[in-house]
Design an enzyme around this catalytic site. Structure first.
Site, PDB file in Angstrom:
ATOM      1  N   HIS A  17       0.810  -1.221   0.000  1.00 10.28           N
ATOM      2  CA  HIS A  17       0.000   0.000   0.000  1.00 10.28           C
ATOM      3  C   HIS A  17       0.843   1.271   0.000  1.00 10.28           C
ATOM      4  O   HIS A  17       0.386   2.327   0.447  1.00 10.28           O
ATOM      5  CB  HIS A  17      -0.952  -0.012   1.207  1.00 10.28           C
ATOM      6  CG  HIS A  17      -2.040  -1.031   1.075  1.00 10.28           C
ATOM      7  ND1 HIS A  17      -3.273  -0.746   0.538  1.00 10.28           N
ATOM      8  CD2 HIS A  17      -2.075  -2.339   1.376  1.00 10.28           C
ATOM      9  CE1 HIS A  17      -4.033  -1.834   0.535  1.00 10.28           C
ATOM     10  NE2 HIS A  17      -3.318  -2.828   1.046  1.00 10.28           N
ATOM     11  N   HIS A 104      -0.006 -15.721   8.365  1.00 15.51           N
ATOM     12  CA  HIS A 104       0.504 -14.636   7.537  1.00 15.51           C
ATOM     13  C   HIS A 104       1.884 -14.229   8.046  1.00 15.51           C
ATOM     14  O   HIS A 104       2.412 -14.806   8.997  1.00 15.51           O
ATOM     15  CB  HIS A 104      -0.473 -13.452   7.561  1.00 15.51           C
ATOM     16  CG  HIS A 104      -0.603 -12.760   6.235  1.00 15.51           C
ATOM     17  ND1 HIS A 104       0.446 -12.097   5.642  1.00 15.51           N
ATOM     18  CD2 HIS A 104      -1.662 -12.631   5.397  1.00 15.51           C
ATOM     19  CE1 HIS A 104       0.045 -11.582   4.489  1.00 15.51           C
ATOM     20  NE2 HIS A 104      -1.230 -11.894   4.313  1.00 15.51           N
ATOM     21  N   ASP A 349      -7.776 -12.601  -2.493  1.00 14.81           N
ATOM     22  CA  ASP A 349      -8.070 -13.705  -3.408  1.00 14.81           C
ATOM     23  C   ASP A 349      -8.520 -14.933  -2.626  1.00 14.81           C
ATOM     24  O   ASP A 349      -7.837 -15.337  -1.671  1.00 14.81           O
ATOM     25  CB  ASP A 349      -6.814 -14.077  -4.211  1.00 14.81           C
ATOM     26  CG  ASP A 349      -6.362 -12.975  -5.141  1.00 14.81           C
ATOM     27  OD1 ASP A 349      -6.909 -12.905  -6.244  1.00 14.81           O
ATOM     28  OD2 ASP A 349      -5.468 -12.196  -4.758  1.00 14.81           O
TER      29      ASP A 349
END
Length: 416
Positions: A17, A104, A349
């Site tokens: 980002h 993650h 996704d």
């Protein structure tokens, strides 16, 4: 590190980002015709928002070449390619200030650096791979123009929906039938094209299997879950001699490249794990004269022997886990160890496989480009030496070409 390659060196930059992502490429041969139009098609195949199977993040991923070219040709100097981030939503990641997302990279990045990107996955995000794909598009044009090398990848499985279910070796009596299925698979790898792959938004070239894969992905998406799968990649027309013994064998370099892609969990080349069930007399690839060079009648080796390419098609498979970020609430803990629950926001996704196809192709291209430039450098250095007619023919591969072998003799199929 953020740099890949020894001669064709690729350094990617940017977070998920930040203002932009991109790449600096060093080692591009001079005089290569190049423009953004050569780079954009592969970025378009990788970008988000292509279908209801992918994240709806709306990024155009338009590449701009900032340096290293003039009047449409490479100068041999570093090439910088920039791709702006246009659809950032850092506010979707507020809870990440307190909770590491299960499976993650939030926790491990914080442990490693003592600081992390506050939104998205930072450098662990698949957004970083834009630079890889852009750099590979440049290399791929060189490989195609100079050697006719083709690289094609496709989704071979989603969950338990598989395109090429190879049966396990059972008995000697079934050898012919079993080998026939492998030969059919090798022939398929010789002919599959990207346009067939892209005909489906799943990027599986088998229409019937592709529809089943699509249904499997949507089933996960509909319950805010995710699913993994595998991608097969084939490299055609790679010359012999690529790969560096002993620690930079070509399959080792390919494995390194593939397992650097986000969400990868496995790599196998040639017969892979299936090869562990096959008797040696079947698994060995016999040599045969094909035109002016030796080839093999089978290709369980996957185009690589002794860590060096043998001129046959190179093929391998890469396993991708289900995306870690899902919409379902998951039990976890805050960074200070307080039990809690996290339901991730943002756009993600349900399956990374369709968008990972050009990334797998990219890393294959970067590996072949780097090893090819290494081999070309070795050959060029050798040509500068004075010719030596006294080098034994057996040392320079001239047996059977009308040259004298001297005192060499055959011993158990080898020259002693």
């Amino acid at each position: 590190m953020s740099t890949f390659g020894s001669i064709y060196r690729v350094t990617t930059f940017g977070e998920s980002h930040c203002k932009a992502v991109g790449v600096i490429i060093d080692g591009v041969p001079p005089g290569l015709p190049l423009s953004e139009a050569d780079v954009q098609p592969q970025l378009d195949r990788r970008r988000p928002g292509q279908s209801d199977l992918t994240t709806p993040r709306d990024e155009k991923d338009k590449a701009t070449i900032l340096s290293g070219t003039e009047k449409g040709y490479t100068l041999g100097t570093p090439i910088a390619i920039n791709v702006p981030n246009q659809d950032q939503r850092p506010h979707d990641y507020g809870e990440m200030d307190y909770y590491p997302r299960p499976s993650h990279a939030d926790f491990t990045y914080l442990q490693k650096y003592g600081i992390k990107a506050s939104s998205g996955g930072g450098r662990s995000s698949a957004r970083e791979t834009i630079g890889r794909v852009a750099a590979a598009a440049v290399a791929e044009k060189y490989l195609a123009l100079t050697h006719g090398i083709e690289v094609v990848a496709f989704v071979s499985s989603i969950g338990n929906v598989a395109m090429e279910p190879m049966s396990v070796w059972e008995s000697q009596e079934q050898e012919a039938e079993w080998l026939g299925r492998w030969k059919k698979w090798w022939q398929y790898l010789k002919t599959v094209q990207r346009k067939e792959v892209d005909a489906s938004d799943v990027r599986c070239p088998d229409p019937e299997i592709a529809q089943k894969m699509r249904e499997r992905i949507l089933a996960s998406k509909n319950v805010s879950d995710s699913i993994g799968g595998t991608i097969v990649c084939v490299i055609r027309n790679a010359p012999t001699g690529l790969g560096e013994p002993c620690f930079d064998k070509l399959e080792a370099k390919l494995a390194h490249a593939m397992l650097s892609i986000p969400a990868t969990k496995g790599f196998e080349i040639g017969s892979g794990f299936a090869g562990t069930d096959i008797p040696g007399h079947v698994h060995n690839d016999p040599f045969i004269l094909r035109g002016e060079r030796l080839g093999t009648t089978t290709n369980f080796s996957g185009g690589i022997q002794g860590g060096i390419s043998n001129g046959e098609d190179i093929y391998f498979k890469v396993a991708f886990k289900p995306p870690a970020t899902i919409g379902q609430a998951q039990a976890t803990a805050t960074y200070d160890g307080i039990d809690g629950e996290l339901a991730a926001k943002g756009r993600h996704d349900p399956c990374v496989l369709p968008r990972a196809v050009p990334i797998v192709e990219a890393m294959a291209v970067l590996t072949i480009m780097d090893t090819l430039l290494q081999q070309l450098g070795r050959k060029a250095a050798h040509t500068l030496l004075p010719a030596d007619a006294n080098i034994p023919a057996v040392l320079i591969g001239e047996l059977g070409k009308g040259k004298v072998v001297g005192k060499g003799k055959q011993v158990d199929g080898e020259v002693a």
